[in-house]
Design an enzyme around this catalytic site. Structure first.
Site, PDB file in Angstrom:
ATOM      1  N   GLN A 177      37.338  23.844  36.420  1.00 48.64           N
ATOM      2  CA  GLN A 177      38.232  22.826  35.897  1.00 48.64           C
ATOM      3  C   GLN A 177      39.201  23.484  35.248  1.00 48.64           C
ATOM      4  OE1 GLN A 177      37.925  19.037  36.073  1.00 48.64           O
ATOM      5  NE2 GLN A 177      40.017  19.593  35.634  1.00 48.64           N
ATOM      6  N   ARG A 179      41.764  20.610  42.085  1.00 47.02           N
ATOM      7  CA  ARG A 179      40.328  21.166  42.254  1.00 47.02           C
ATOM      8  C   ARG A 179      40.151  21.691  43.412  1.00 47.02           C
ATOM      9  NH1 ARG A 179      36.423  19.403  38.656  1.00 47.02           N
ATOM     10  NH2 ARG A 179      35.269  21.473  39.556  1.00 47.02           N
ATOM     11  N   ASP A 191      38.953  15.195  26.573  1.00 43.69           N
ATOM     12  CA  ASP A 191      37.676  14.812  27.159  1.00 43.69           C
ATOM     13  C   ASP A 191      36.883  13.653  26.643  1.00 43.69           C
ATOM     14  OD1 ASP A 191      35.785  14.864  29.192  1.00 43.69           O
ATOM     15  OD2 ASP A 191      35.162  16.899  28.375  1.00 43.69           O
TER      16      ASP A 191
END
Length: 325
Positions: free
Chosen positions: A130, A286, A218
């Site tokens: 990530q 990604r 996050d």
């Protein structure tokens, strides 16, 4: 030599820079090739996934390979069969393992006993794929990483650890803010600072985002921490990324999130869905980064020292020794 990718610093610095450049090339030129022709990649996922699973699956297909997806319900992983035996058996069937699990010990044990590459698709300790994808997202916008400030606001979790590791190799400046009791692992941070990473820690989110070009966050409670949700919501109240906090960042700052996001908790919907947000570029990247990592792990990579030196500063093409952590 077996090329494992359990954390960002498992890749030699010069090769890591080349992986980033290769991912951008794969994206810009829309490259599909046969780098994995005749290769089988086994994906073992103990944690639920959308972006990681699909991006790896598509990446393998676009490189001409074949993937097999396994969950604990479909295997003996961590049950009656020791991980050591699983690693040796799967090494005789496939060409690489992509593993998404809880404890770092599992990927470490698999790597120590496998004769094929093991790629960490997420553990509680690190999320290297990530953060490498996020580095691609930043590099597309600001190729001169020396003048980039990345802010991390929130939990000292696997993402924070991987950002700390990235700061060892990439020349950006990292500022981080955590509530007391939720700081990153001391050993990971100490090692990064001893290796020259430019990192500043604070308990004040305003300090962390002051002048930042990229503000990253996050979820407050990751998978496996659901029973701490209410406690964490209270601890992180002042750490929400919202318009008021972003007033202290660079006027042109971009907001990043590895997803899935909880709108209204760690970040407001207005910010996440607004013009500062680049979350879907992160998600797209990604795919391109997984392709570059797979190419590196299975076939190796040729380093263009001049191009990598422009990206990272002076580098040397020397053997890289690391311990499986």
């Amino acid at each position: 030599m077996i090329r494992h990718f359990l954390k960002i610093n498992d890749i030699p610095r010069s090769e890591l820079g080349q992986v980033l450049l290769r991912a951008k090339e794969l994206k810009d030129k829309k490259i599909r090739n046969n780098a994995l022709e005749g290769k089988t990649i086994i994906m073992i996922f103990e944690k639920a996934s959308t972006r990681t699973r699909v991006s790896f699956d598509v990446a393998i297909e676009q490189l001409g390979g074949h993937s097999i997806f396994m969950t604990p319900a479909e295997s003996q992983l961590g049950r009656s069969e020791p991980l050591e035996d699983t690693a040796q058996v799967l090494s005789r069937y496939a060409d690489a393992l992509v593993v998404r699990t809880f404890g770092q010990r599992k990927v470490r044990t698999l790597a120590q006993n496998a004769s094929i590459p093991v790629i960490n698709a997420l553990t509680d300790r690190y999320h290297p794929c990530q953060v490498m994808s996020d580095m691609l997202t930043i590099y597309e916008r600001t190729p001169d990483l020396n003048n980039v400030q990345v802010a991390w606001v929130g939990d000292g979790n696997n993402m924070a650890h991987s950002w700390i590791n990235a700061a060892i190799y990439f020349p950006f400046y990292l500022t981080m803010a955590f509530p007391k009791g939720y700081e990153p692992d001391h050993d990971i941070l100490s090692r990064a600072l001893s290796m020259g990473a430019k990192i500043n820690l604070s308990y004040d989110p305003v300090d962390a985002v002051k002048g930042a070009h990229y503000v990253n966050t996050d979820v407050f409670a990751s998978m496996g921490q659901e029973d701490e949700q209410k406690k964490r919501e209270m601890a992180f109240l002042a750490y929400q990324v919202n318009d008021k906090l972003l007033e202290h960042a660079d006027p042109d700052c971009k907001v990043m999130h590895c997803l899935p996001a909880h709108r209204g908790e760690e970040v407001t919907a207005e910010v996440l869905d607004g013009p500062r947000s680049i979350i879907f570029d992160q998600a797209e990247n990604r795919l391109h980064m997984q392709k570059a990592i797979l190419e590196w792990a299975i076939n190796g990579i040729e380093v263009d020292l001049e191009a990598v030196s422009q990206l990272l500063g002076p580098v040397q093409a020397v053997p890289h020794m690391h311990t499986i952590e």
